[in-house]
Scaffold this active site. Sequence first.
Site, mmCIF file in Angstrom:
data_model
loop_
_atom_site.group_PDB
_atom_site.id
_atom_site.type_symbol
_atom_site.label_atom_id
_atom_site.label_comp_id
_atom_site.label_asym_id
_atom_site.label_seq_id
_atom_site.Cartn_x
_atom_site.Cartn_y
_atom_site.Cartn_z
ATOM 1 C CG ASP A 140 38.651 37.199 34.501
ATOM 2 O OD1 ASP A 140 38.507 37.502 35.699
ATOM 3 O OD2 ASP A 140 39.629 36.544 34.078
ATOM 4 C CD GLU A 180 39.232 41.280 37.166
ATOM 5 O OE1 GLU A 180 39.674 41.017 38.292
ATOM 6 O OE2 GLU A 180 39.578 40.628 36.168
ATOM 7 C CD GLN A 195 43.932 30.503 35.171
ATOM 8 O OE1 GLN A 195 44.849 31.110 35.720
ATOM 9 N NE2 GLN A 195 42.676 30.644 35.525
ATOM 10 C CG HIS A 223 43.190 33.182 31.180
ATOM 11 N ND1 HIS A 223 43.282 34.478 31.645
ATOM 12 C CD2 HIS A 223 42.407 32.535 32.074
ATOM 13 C CE1 HIS A 223 42.602 34.600 32.764
ATOM 14 N NE2 HIS A 223 42.046 33.432 33.054
HETATM 15 C C1 BGC Z 1 39.426 36.751 38.661
HETATM 16 C C2 BGC Z 1 40.175 35.775 39.515
HETATM 17 C C3 BGC Z 1 40.914 34.811 38.594
HETATM 18 C C4 BGC Z 1 41.760 35.564 37.555
HETATM 19 C C5 BGC Z 1 42.288 34.684 36.482
HETATM 20 C C6 BGC Z 1 40.551 37.430 37.927
HETATM 21 O O1 BGC Z 1 40.664 38.679 37.763
HETATM 22 O O2 BGC Z 1 38.641 37.637 39.397
HETATM 23 O O3 BGC Z 1 39.343 35.103 40.402
HETATM 24 O O4 BGC Z 1 41.739 33.985 39.343
HETATM 25 O O5 BGC Z 1 41.010 36.565 36.931
HETATM 26 O O6 BGC Z 1 41.250 34.298 35.634
#
Ligand code: BGC
Length: 542
Positions: free
Chosen positions: A202, A244, A170, A105
Site C-alpha cells: 500500500d 500500489e 496515520q 504508516h
Molecule cells: C488505500 C486506501 C487508504 C490509503 C491510506 C491507499 O492507497 O488503497 O484505501 O485509505 O492507502 O492507507
Amino acid sequence: MTVEQDWYKTGVFYEASVKAFNDSNGDGIGDFEGLRQKLDYIQELGITCIWLLPFYASPLRDDGYDIADYKSVHPQYDTLEDFKRLLAEAHQRNIRVLTDMVINHTSDQHAWFQEARRDPTSPKRDYYVWSDTDQKYSEARIIFTDSEASNWTWDEEAKAYYWHRFFYHQPDLNFESQALQEEMLEAMRFWLDMGMDGFRLDAVPYLFEQEGTNCENLPQTHDYLKKVRQMMDTEYPGRILLAEANQWPEDVRPYFGDGDECHMAFNFPIMPRLFMALRREERRPITEIMSQLPEIPVNCQWATFLRNHDELTLEMVTDEERVYMYLEYAKDPRQKINVGIRRRLAPLLENDRRQIELLNGLLFSLPGSPFIYYGDEIGMGDNIALPDRDGVRTPMQWSAEANGGFSQAAPSDLYHPLISDPVYGYQTLNVASQFQSEGSLFTWMKRLIALRKQLPILGHGSLSFLDCPNPKILAYLRSDGAENLLVVANLASSDQEAELDLSVYAGAAPLDLLANARLPQIENNGNYHLKLSPYGFHWLKL
Ligand code: BGC
C-alpha cells in the site's frame, strides 16, 4: 501448491473484503469463516488469486489501513486460526492469497507510536518522522485533500509535529531507521511463514522523505524495496510483491527495477482512460497512454483494474481530462471525493450490460493481469449516503433472503446496510438469481475468465495497435509469434464499421472466441471489413 514462478502473469485476481463478504457468526460483520464458506463461489468464478483488504488489529478509522498491530488480526473477523483455515482451504483449491501490507504508516494507536509520543528517548521515537516545525518537506502534496490541510500534525504529548501522508491519525513510519526497516521485514515474514502468497504494498511511493523533493518515488524507497524482494526470493520463492504506486508510467516503471523489485504494479494511468475513451467514443485516450507505457522486465506484470475499494482516482490525468471525467461520471457532486469519483462499475456505466462487457473485454485482453473488485462481477451498485468511500464497500449480495444472505444479524446491526434500491437492490440483484440465468453478468464474467485462462498469450504476449480509419474503433493484436489474438472493439453507442488491413492473415477465417462463431474470410488483398454493434467487440483467433 506447486511453486510456479510466474503464476501471476496469467492470474485472474479478485479483490475481496473480509468484512463485506460473508458473516458466519451473525454479528453483522463478515469474517474469515464466512469467506472460507464462499470459496466455492470464488472458485466457480475462476479466480486464481484473492487480494484481501487489511484485516489486522486496527481502530478502523481508515477501514483497516490504519494498522495497530502487524502480527494480529482484528477480533471482529475472528481468530488467526480461522484465518489459517481460510488460507489452507484456498490453497487446496489452487487459489493464492495476497494481503494488503500497509508499510508506509501505522495507526496512532499502534504501540510503537504510543511509546514514541510518550518518551522522546524511547527507541520507538525514531520509528516515526518528527519535527519542531510544520514547514519541512513543503513540496509534498496532500493526498486526502477533502479531510487534511497539512501533512504535519502537532502532538501535544510528544510536543512535536509528526509527518503523515494520509489521515492525521496515520503517522508515517520512518524508513531511515534501520530498526524499523528490519521490523517491517519481520512483519512480512510472519505472514509469509504462514503461507501468504505475497503482498499488495500500500502507498509505496511515500516511504522516504527528502527536503527539496516531492517525497515520492525516492531512490531510497527503491533500495528498500529491493531488500524486501531479496528476502522474498531467498526465503520464500514464488511469493510476490504488488506495488500500489499511483504515478505516471515513467515513475511506476522503477518499481519493477531490473526484475528485482516488485513483480507487479497497478496500471493506474490506463484505468481512467478506459472510461474516458468510452464516453468520448474514441480510441485515442487508450492508444496514447499505452504507447507511453514503458517496457517492463519479462518476469514482471501490470495489474489492471476498472474499480477498487477507493475512489476512481483521477490523479493520473490532465486537469482538462479531470474536468471531463467529473462532467461525465460524477454528475451528482456528492459522487466526488478527494481527486476522484466514489462509485462502482455498474452505476458508472449506466448499468448498461454492453458497456460493462466492453470494458471487461478490454481489461481482460490488454497487457496485464486483471483484477475484479468483489461484487462487480454481478454488477452491484453503490450507496452515496454512506461517508468517505464506504458507499462502494457494502455487503456482498448473495440472495434475495434477509440481508441479502450476507448475515443473520438484525438489519440494524450490519456494519453497513445492503444496497436495496429498485435497480441494484439485493432483492433482485444477487448471486443466487444470477446463478440461475445463462444470460446473467456473472455467467458472462465466468465465461470471459475461463476463456482468458485458455489464452496464456494474454498474459505474456506483445501488444500492437492496428490502424483503422474510424477513430471509434479500437483494434489491437496480442501475439507471441506463434499465437495471435486480434481484439476489435466499438467504443461508440452506435453501429460502426471497422476497416482493417490484415494482409498477413489473408485467406484466414477468424474465429470469434466469445461468440464461438466463424467470421467471414479475410480477402486475398488483406482488407477486412467488420460491422460492429454499439459497444460491440470481438476476440478473434487468427
Ligand atoms: C488505500 C486506501 C487508504 C490509503 C491510506 C491507499 O492507497 O488503497 O484505501 O485509505 O492507502 O492507507
